[in-house]
Design an enzyme around this catalytic site. Structure first.
Site: not given
Ligand code: BG6
Length: 480
Positions: A236, A173-174
């Site tokens: 997230h 989960d980045h």
């Molecule tokens: C991803 C989603 O996990 O996270 C995307 O699949 C989203 O739809 C993205 O745009 C958002 O990540 P960040 O790091 O730009 O907030």
């Protein structure tokens, strides 16, 4: 410097690999954090030769990496690590070919990064096993969403678990790789200041907002099946909620941290029956303007059904039913094509028990994850001059400035290094993913049973009106 390994990126021509993984690996290489012996092999169905893939990867990397950080010479050096192997992931025989290509290298760490659709996870894991590529030194990385419901997540976890031991599965989960998200833990557990008031008696409500200006780009096919709930909230936003609500773990290690997060997910009060209509809001963007440009309605996006009722915005009122948080609403919202890109967590404290002054307000702790990373505490102070005129002032901590940071690490850089080093603290354990689905599933089912079209909101706005009403009912407002 990292341990050496082979990094296999399945889905190597997809958005995730080209926009995030290759640029993150490039940064790690440029900053000399990758062992010189780390090899990267991108795999996808497309019949490309190595040169064609390198050209494709370079084009995307240039576009993703800040101009000052991209040097052609460094790229050429990095590209020596990079190779491409065309492979149809549904065909077992192709993995035998892959095994020949890789050769036998006992004990060498192999990271299989599945940047593919979840429906391929099971096939890839089982084909890796039959080709002898899933031994003790191998690891598997799964991108979210793990499934599209509790049942499908259970199936995937079960199938992957047949091949890889849990300690060798990294569910990414980045958001957990973002510096500020890790800072949440530092803020809570390295400062004595907040702990006594970090609870229901003192906190009135919590808001977690992740808003994006981006639409769905080239991901219409995936997104139209997923929607904001599965794409963002189930993972997230719930992870952010866990970090805010969890108890202090005994140790900062994978077992303790993840153990505390699961307890939060399990304590989430189920939202079922008609509550689904009262406590959640689904929205979908219509045409509008963002950054001075006209943007089309969601249902006109590429690969999206013209009568799609997928939500591009979701807001939920959640509650954590335990001693610390009973009665404190946690408002979560996220959406695409909103007025600005920002991720913020706001804790609003209860008012003082007896207000002496006329225009007293409440204290707030605002944690900004992006675009800039900062933590600010809103306090009340007397404005200069006659009389007790109070105004909110901010005690502001800009983390980038505080640490004289030149470049912020991208989440994937940190997480890729953690996988190579075998540290799973910032990855989701099986029970965490399942507990999150366990809470989300009844909401998804409720939306089907008590069907309502998603509320329209113009692109460039701050979401549907009903999301404001969700808070207004309790006398609160979304923090702007
Ligand atoms: C991803 C989603 O996990 O996270 C995307 O699949 C989203 O739809 C993205 O745009 C958002 O990540 P960040 O790091 O730009 O907030």
């Amino acid at each position: 410097m990292s341990t050496s390994c082979d990094m296999l990126v399945f889905g190597g021509t997809g958005d995730l690999a080209l926009h995030k993984l290759i640029p993150a690996l490039y940064h790690l290489h440029r900053d000399r954090r990758l062992n010189p012996d780390v090899r990267i092999l991108a795999l996808a169905r497309q019949e490309l030769d190595r040169d064609a893939y390198l050209a494709l990867a370079e084009r995307h990397c240039r576009a993703q990496v800040a101009q000052a950080d991209f040097q052609s010479e460094t790229w050429r050096d990095f590209a020596q690590r990079l190779d491409y192997f065309p492979l149809d992931a549904t065909q077992r025989s192709e993995f035998v070919r892959l095994a020949h290509h890789l050769g036998q290298q006992d004990g060498r760490i192999r990271v299989h990064y599945l940047a593919t659709a979840p429906r391929l996870f099971r096939d890839i894991a089982s084909h890796l096993e039959s080709a002898g590529l899933a031994g003790q030194a191998s690891r598997i990385v799964l991108e979210k969403p793990i499934g599209h419901s509790l049942d499908s997540a259970l199936e995937i976890n079960e199938a992957i678990g047949q091949v890889f031991a849990e300690s060798r599965i990294y569910r990414i989960d980045h958001y957990l790789g973002k510096e500020t998200v890790q800072n949440l833990m530092a803020l809570r557990f390295a400062n004595a200041l907040f702990e006594p008031i970090w609870r229901a008696g003192h906190i009135e409500h919590v808001q977690i907002s992740v808003s994006e200006t981006l639409g769905i780009e080239n991901r219409g096919g995936y997104y139209d099946q997923a929607g904001a709930m599965r794409d963002m909230l189930q993972n997230h936003l719930l992870q952010l909620l866990c970090l805010i609500a969890m108890e202090a773990p005994g140790r900062f290690d994978a077992k303790s941290v993840r153990g505390e997060k699961v307890k939060v997910l399990e304590a989430l009060k189920p939202i079922t029956g008609m509550d689904v209509l009262d406590k959640t809001v689904r929205g979908q963007y219509t045409a509008g303007r963002i950054g001075g440009h006209d943007v089309p309605a969601y249902y006109f996006e590429k690969n999206v059904d013209n009568d799609s009722d997928t939500e591009t915005f979701v807001a939920v009122q959640a509650e954590v039913d335990n001693w610390r948080w009973a009665g404190v609403p946690f408002y979560l919202r996220t959406g695409k094509r909103l007025a600005k890109k920002s991720s913020e967590i706001v804790l609003t404290f209860k008012p003082v028990p007896h207000m002496l002054f006329q225009n007293g307000q409440v204290n707030r702790l605002v944690i900004r994850l992006q675009p800039e990373e900062s933590i600010s505490l809103q306090l009340m102070a007397k404005a200069p001059g006659k009389g007790m005129q109070l105004e909110p002032v901010e005690l502001d901590l800009n983390l980038a400035q505080a640490f004289h940071q030149t470049r912020r690490w991208e989440a994937y850089e940190r997480l890729l290094l953690d996988v190579i080093e075998g540290d799973s603290t910032l990855f989701m354990r099986r029970d965490e993913v399942e507990a999150a689905w366990h809470w989300v599933d009844p909401i998804l089912k409720g939306w089907q049973e008590h069907y309502r079209k998603p509320r329209p909101y113009p692109a460039g706005s701050d979401g549907p009106e009903q999301a404001h009403q969700l808070l207004e009912r309790k006398g609160f407002r979304w923090w702007q």
